[in-house]
Design a protein around this motif. Sequence first.
Motif, mmCIF file in Angstrom:
data_model
loop_
_atom_site.group_PDB
_atom_site.id
_atom_site.type_symbol
_atom_site.label_atom_id
_atom_site.label_comp_id
_atom_site.label_asym_id
_atom_site.label_seq_id
_atom_site.Cartn_x
_atom_site.Cartn_y
_atom_site.Cartn_z
ATOM 1 N N CYS A 20 3.040 19.072 -2.028
ATOM 2 C CA CYS A 20 2.300 17.944 -1.490
ATOM 3 C C CYS A 20 2.722 17.326 -0.362
ATOM 4 O O CYS A 20 2.009 16.778 0.679
ATOM 5 C CB CYS A 20 1.966 16.832 -2.418
ATOM 6 S SG CYS A 20 0.836 17.596 -3.839
ATOM 7 N N PHE B 79 -6.148 11.820 4.114
ATOM 8 C CA PHE B 79 -7.022 12.079 2.875
ATOM 9 C C PHE B 79 -8.457 11.813 3.308
ATOM 10 O O PHE B 79 -8.967 11.371 4.164
ATOM 11 C CB PHE B 79 -6.538 10.998 1.880
ATOM 12 C CG PHE B 79 -5.399 11.020 1.248
ATOM 13 C CD1 PHE B 79 -5.180 11.593 0.107
ATOM 14 C CD2 PHE B 79 -4.146 10.450 1.605
ATOM 15 C CE1 PHE B 79 -4.046 11.594 -0.658
ATOM 16 C CE2 PHE B 79 -3.061 10.613 1.154
ATOM 17 C CZ PHE B 79 -2.968 11.293 -0.224
ATOM 18 N N THR B 80 -9.245 12.811 2.672
ATOM 19 C CA THR B 80 -10.577 13.098 2.970
ATOM 20 C C THR B 80 -11.459 11.799 2.337
ATOM 21 O O THR B 80 -12.453 11.708 2.627
ATOM 22 C CB THR B 80 -11.126 14.220 2.531
ATOM 23 O OG1 THR B 80 -11.153 14.443 1.294
ATOM 24 C CG2 THR B 80 -10.213 15.570 3.008
ATOM 25 N N HIS C 85 -11.446 17.799 -3.220
ATOM 26 C CA HIS C 85 -11.158 18.378 -1.949
ATOM 27 C C HIS C 85 -9.920 19.235 -2.116
ATOM 28 O O HIS C 85 -8.702 18.794 -2.911
ATOM 29 C CB HIS C 85 -11.037 17.560 -0.625
ATOM 30 C CG HIS C 85 -10.511 18.193 0.543
ATOM 31 N ND1 HIS C 85 -11.361 19.014 1.122
ATOM 32 C CD2 HIS C 85 -9.412 18.391 1.061
ATOM 33 C CE1 HIS C 85 -10.781 19.537 2.392
ATOM 34 N NE2 HIS C 85 -9.657 19.179 2.104
ATOM 35 N N TYR D 110 -6.486 21.532 -0.718
ATOM 36 C CA TYR D 110 -5.733 21.788 0.610
ATOM 37 C C TYR D 110 -4.796 23.257 0.239
ATOM 38 O O TYR D 110 -4.498 23.233 -1.069
ATOM 39 C CB TYR D 110 -4.607 20.722 0.884
ATOM 40 C CG TYR D 110 -5.143 19.570 0.899
ATOM 41 C CD1 TYR D 110 -5.328 18.959 2.176
ATOM 42 C CD2 TYR D 110 -5.336 18.402 -0.105
ATOM 43 C CE1 TYR D 110 -5.823 17.511 2.539
ATOM 44 C CE2 TYR D 110 -5.820 17.153 0.158
ATOM 45 C CZ TYR D 110 -6.091 16.810 1.355
ATOM 46 O OH TYR D 110 -6.648 15.752 1.759
ATOM 47 N N GLU E 115 -6.971 17.088 -3.844
ATOM 48 C CA GLU E 115 -6.652 15.738 -3.367
ATOM 49 C C GLU E 115 -6.218 14.774 -4.545
ATOM 50 O O GLU E 115 -5.581 13.624 -3.999
ATOM 51 C CB GLU E 115 -7.753 15.189 -2.628
ATOM 52 C CG GLU E 115 -7.500 13.966 -1.752
ATOM 53 C CD GLU E 115 -8.408 13.473 -0.619
ATOM 54 O OE1 GLU E 115 -8.205 14.253 0.581
ATOM 55 O OE2 GLU E 115 -9.232 12.818 -0.773
ATOM 56 N N ARG F 171 -2.634 15.265 -4.977
ATOM 57 C CA ARG F 171 -1.942 14.995 -3.793
ATOM 58 C C ARG F 171 -1.746 13.342 -3.669
ATOM 59 O O ARG F 171 -0.523 12.795 -3.529
ATOM 60 C CB ARG F 171 -2.605 15.248 -2.493
ATOM 61 C CG ARG F 171 -1.747 14.820 -1.107
ATOM 62 C CD ARG F 171 -2.561 15.113 0.190
ATOM 63 N NE ARG F 171 -1.955 14.635 1.138
ATOM 64 C CZ ARG F 171 -2.651 14.020 2.422
ATOM 65 N NH1 ARG F 171 -3.598 14.286 2.462
ATOM 66 N NH2 ARG F 171 -1.862 13.630 3.416
#
Length: 292
Positions: free
Chosen positions: A97, A104-105, A110, A112, A151, A154
């Motif tokens: 991470c 961040f979205t 989401h 990555y 996400e 993360r």
Amino acid sequence: MDSGSLSTALDAVASTGFVLSVEQRSALQSSLLLLRQAEKFTRVVLFGRITAVSRDYLVAQGFAAADPLVPAKSFYSTDGVTWAQLPEVHPMLAATCNRINNRFTGNPSHEYTVTEPAPPPGTDIPADLAELRKETTREDGAKEIISTVSEDKRLASVVATMTNEVAVVPFGAFRKTAAGTIEANGAFGGVASEFAGNLDSYAHQRHGDEASTNLTDKAQMDKSIHFLKSIADDVPTNGSWALLQVRGGEVVLGRSLLWPGFAFYHVPATPQYGFVYVGTGTRNVDLAFMLP
């Protein structure tokens, strides 16, 4: 920021940019109280806000009686009303991470895609982590790992890393009993005003650190209080924190240069203290090169 004194804490850290409307404050106070009761925590703190592209994440942490220093669970919310628990993150996945530099979205699901060098042969990889990793070979023969990271994992990694590296409490806020257990110090009345502006009046809120390496200091310290590592010992020395007084000297605010946007506060001679983060969740990896 302790949910029990949220309004006072928000006023103390207003200069950091963490400002909420009256409606948002009311919603947070109610939802954090319900979270505390549902999870049977001894206390719940509002960690802060991590800004994202579409919608921001509010983060809260719950503490259990068994360990008042380290959060038992962390939670996130996008509306300040409903909370979802952040997953536990394996150290190997946390290292993956750390390679993500995108913002961040705002979408917890989401995913990555991260490419990194393969670990040495024989490295023990948990089964649930192995499912997220695929080994490939480059043209030069070097092995690479392509990982898929959601996400929410993360976010959990960033919050856990930041908590371990920069969460701060005043010395005396916790005490170690004769049996070796750690508990909140009910007699804590705050750091005296003349010492509140010193870095060595504050300590990291974590286990496993040696309080001091100076034998003379050790002999003079109250071991029941000075068992945590002072932030004055952080590296780079005199370059990790910036202390300032706000609200006419009523509040001492310490800003982290390692994690820009993170700040702790303390009202001298009172038991009021806490910390808050507002930012993109980015660590300042160039700190050592920015100092004179």
